[in-house]
Each structure stands twice: as structure tokens, then as C-alpha cells.
Design a protein around this motif. Structure first.
Motif, PDB file in Angstrom:
ATOM      1  N   ASN A 100      48.380  40.173  38.838  1.00  6.18           N
ATOM      2  CA  ASN A 100      48.975  40.649  40.082  1.00  6.18           C
ATOM      3  C   ASN A 100      48.105  40.205  41.260  1.00  6.18           C
ATOM      4  O   ASN A 100      46.961  40.619  41.379  1.00  6.18           O
TER       5      ASN A 100
ATOM      6  N   ASN B 232      45.253  46.979  37.664  1.00  6.06           N
ATOM      7  CA  ASN B 232      46.054  45.872  38.187  1.00  6.06           C
ATOM      8  C   ASN B 232      46.394  46.031  39.666  1.00  6.06           C
ATOM      9  O   ASN B 232      46.921  45.095  40.268  1.00  6.06           O
ATOM     10  N   ARG B 233      46.100  47.199  40.226  1.00  6.62           N
ATOM     11  CA  ARG B 233      46.338  47.432  41.652  1.00  6.62           C
ATOM     12  C   ARG B 233      45.033  47.636  42.427  1.00  6.62           C
ATOM     13  O   ARG B 233      45.058  48.083  43.564  1.00  6.62           O
TER      14      ARG B 233
END
Length: 370
Positions: free
Chosen positions: A172, A232-233
Motif C-alpha cells: 500500500n 499497512n497503514r
């Protein structure tokens, strides 16, 4: 090869520390089609845990275990071994679980090869002496630890680093609203500085951190999914070497959180592990960035790093790519099988090719190390 896995990851286990076991065993299931066996602790072991017996008591109980009781674990049903090469792999977080091997009784001797893998730190002196005749090879997460186990117990032992399932993940690069992520064991001095600066309403940065100490979760897989989403963020994940933690006995291995962070494309900040052989596992630019020594420099350091979006993106791409090329569990399984003279299953080789195709198919904005 017919693989049987004697696993500590009992389906009812909700301890967060077993996340590494979940990752390893779910990946192993994809490449080897193993038969999993889940021993249960018997009443003696439950009493042992309840009364928190001292180290000297541990030594006594281990020395006279066969006189006091047959095994600390029980198995509900023993498997039937098919034709071919039958391999037993015992996987647990600590050395005590290796004693579950005795719950197999006479079946233990029928395996062609008996392996162990301990996924956490431990005192090598607490390894049970009966394991020397029960295991053909043991894998541990530190090079120095492997040397000490072999020296103290005469068990053939190798260093096999942890890893994660990178193949299932995609990078991401578009939406990373969490500036700094801290979870589990951390550095309290760093936390206090970050919380004072970024932990209030209206802060221009989002610092996400653990606020609990209890080790159990409602649902193990749900917890793993949530943590993967958080990583992932996140732009930065904090990781600190662990030699000051009691169970690591002064060793400084590379732990699961490093591989999780790389696979998620986080920039890793904290303190690098110093164990023998660790540097070779992270030989690429900005694989991990050590914090400045002075606390007064920490906030300026983070501000400069978080402002540099191009460097954060390069770090994300590079860390993810190197995880694909080096730090998926599939590479560890191949190394394990090679160490003990077993052929690599075709499915495993094909999935390793998938990892490399995925890595080399990325946008070539970052130089490869392999």
C-alpha cells in the motif's frame, strides 16, 4: 515426504505471542500439506504453571520427569504413518513444549526424522536432557543460542531466522494515515516523548500505540488481521532490540515484528538487533534506522523523517521487495529441509518462484540486493 507437525498452537490459544506461530503454520500448510497434532497440557503441567515453580524446581522436575510422570502433555489420537519418508516437526515458543514429543510414545521412534523449532528466546540450560535422544535436529532463532544449545546438550542445532507470509501481501503506497505505530513490547522513554508531542487531540501527527498489557485477545485471527491492517497503514513502525528482556538471556535476535514491518512497507525505526548473523539479514539501505541517542533529538528526527515523503516511499518499496526476496517463510522451510537433507517439495519451489516474480515485477524505482 509426509510431514507431521506437533504444534503448540492449540486452536483455543488466544495469546498474542502465538501470532508468529499462526503465520508460520498457515504458510507451512500451503506448501507441505502437513498433518497437525495439538497436544494438551496435562494436570501436572497446569499445576506447574499455577504455582510458578522456580528455576531450581524446573531443573529438578525435568531431571526426574520420567520417575514422576510420563509426559507433561497428552495427545487425544495418534496418527497412522503412511508409506514414504515420515518427518516430525515440533514447533513451540519455548523449550518446554518440546517435551510434548514424549506424548507420542512408541510412535516417536517410527519417524524417519524428528525436528524441533523454537520460535522465541529461552535459557539454553532449561532444555531437557531427554531431548538429545529424541530429536535429530533443532532450529532456534539466534546463532549464539544455537551454539550454546549444541555445546551444553550435544543436540545438533542450527540458527533459522523467523519470517512472515509475504506472498499474500500487496504493498500500500496510497493511504498511510498512521505516522508512527508502536505495539507490544516497546521503549517507554521513547513512548513518553512521542505521547507528549503527538498523543493529544489536535496533534498534527497520528501516533498509534498499545494501551494494554494483557496477553490474550478475543480472537487470534481477528487480532492478526487488525495488526496487518495497522501496519499497512503506517509510515513508521517502532522496533527495538530485545537483549534486556529476561527470556532472551542477553541474546539479541531479530524478532517477528521486523519481518512484519518490512512486509507491510513500513520504515523501521528504533534500535537494531546485534546478534551474530543478524546484519546479513538486513543488508539494504534504511532496512532499519537507529534513533538518535539523545531524547532531545527524537522529535526533530521524526519530524524530518515524516516530512520526507519520497524517502518514506522508497523505504516502503525497498523493504517490501526485500521481504519478498529474503524473508518469507518459504525460504526458511527450504533452508530447514536442505539442512537436514530433505528434498524441497515442488509446491514450495513454485511459490518461491512466485515471490521472486512478484518482487522483480515491481516498479523498478529501488535497487535490488539480490
Amino acid at each position: 515426504m509426509n510431514l507431521f507437525v506437533l504444534s503448540e498452537l492449540n486452536p483455543g490459544n488466544k495469546h498474542v505471542g502465538w501470532s508468529v506461530s499462526c503465520s508460520m503454520e498457515s504458510t507451512l500448510a500451503q506448501v507441505c500439506n502437513p498433518t497437525f497434532i495439538y497436544p494438551s497440557p496435562n494436570q501436572t503441567l497446569r499445576l506447574f504453571d499455577r504455582f510458578e515453580i522456580s528455576d531450581s524446581g524446573v531443573d529438578y522436575l525435568q531431571r526426574y520427569r520420567h520417575r514422576l510422570f510420563k509426559s507433561w502433555f497428552t495427545v487425544d489420537a495418534l496418527p497412522t504413518l503412511p508409506e514414504g519418508v515420515n518427518v516430525l516437526l515440533v514447533v513451540g515458543l519455548g523449550p518446554r513444549f518440546l517435551l510434548s514429543i514424549h506424548a507420542l510414545g512408541p510412535l516417536l521412534k517410527q519417524f524417519d526424522l524428528r525436528l524441533g523449532y523454537i520460535l522465541d528466546g529461552f535459557n539454553p540450560q532449561h532444555l531437557d536432557s531427554t531431548l538429545k535422544d529424541s530429536l535429530d535436529h533443532l532450529f532456534v532463532i539466534g546463532s549464539e543460542l544455537a551454539e550454546d544449545v549444541q555445546r551444553l546438550h550435544g543436540i545438533s542445532t542450527s540458527f533459522l531466522p523467523l519470517a512472515t507470509d509475504v506472498l499474500k501481501q500487496d504493498l500500500n503506497l496510497q493511504h498511510r494515515p498512521i505516522d508512527i505505530l508502536s505495539y507490544g513490547r516497546g521503549n517507554q522513554d521513547v513512548h513518553h516523548v512521542l505521547h507528549d508531542r503527538y498523543g493529544k487531540l489536535g496533534s498534527d501527527r497520528f501516533y498509534h500505540y498499545s494501551t494494554f498489557f494483557q496477553p490474550e485477545v478475543h480472537d487470534q485471527q481477528e487480532h492478526i488481521d487488525l495488526l496487518e491492517n495497522l501496519l499497512n497503514r503506517s509510515k513508521v513502525s517502532l522496533c527495538f532490540e530485545a537483549s534486556d528482556v529476561g527470556r532472551f538471556m542477553g541474546y539479541s535476535p531479530i524478532l517477528y515484528r521486523w519481518f512484519e514491518a518490512w512486509a507491510a512497507g513500513c520504515t523501521v525505526v528504533g534500535k537494531k538487533p546485534t546478534g551474530q548473523g543478524v546484519a546479513e539479514l538486513m543488508q539494504w539501505e534504511n532496512s532499519a534506522i537507529d534513533l538518535p541517542n539523545s531524547p532531545s533529538d527524537w522529535i526533530p528526527f521524526f519530524e524530518d523523517l515524516l516530512e520526507d515523503e519520497s524517502t518514506l516511499q522508497r523505504n516502503a518499496e525497498r523493504n517490501y521487495r526485500e521481504a519478498l526476496l529474503q524473508h518469507d517463510w518459504r525460504y526458511r522451510f527450504r533452508e530447514m529441509f536442505s539442512t537436514v537433507g530433505l528434498e524441497t517439495p515442488e509446491t514450495l519451489e513454485e511459490q518461491i518462484k512466485q515471490l521472486r516474480r512478484k518482487a522483480y515485477g515491481m516498479i523498478p524505482s529501488v535497487a535490488l540486493s539480490a
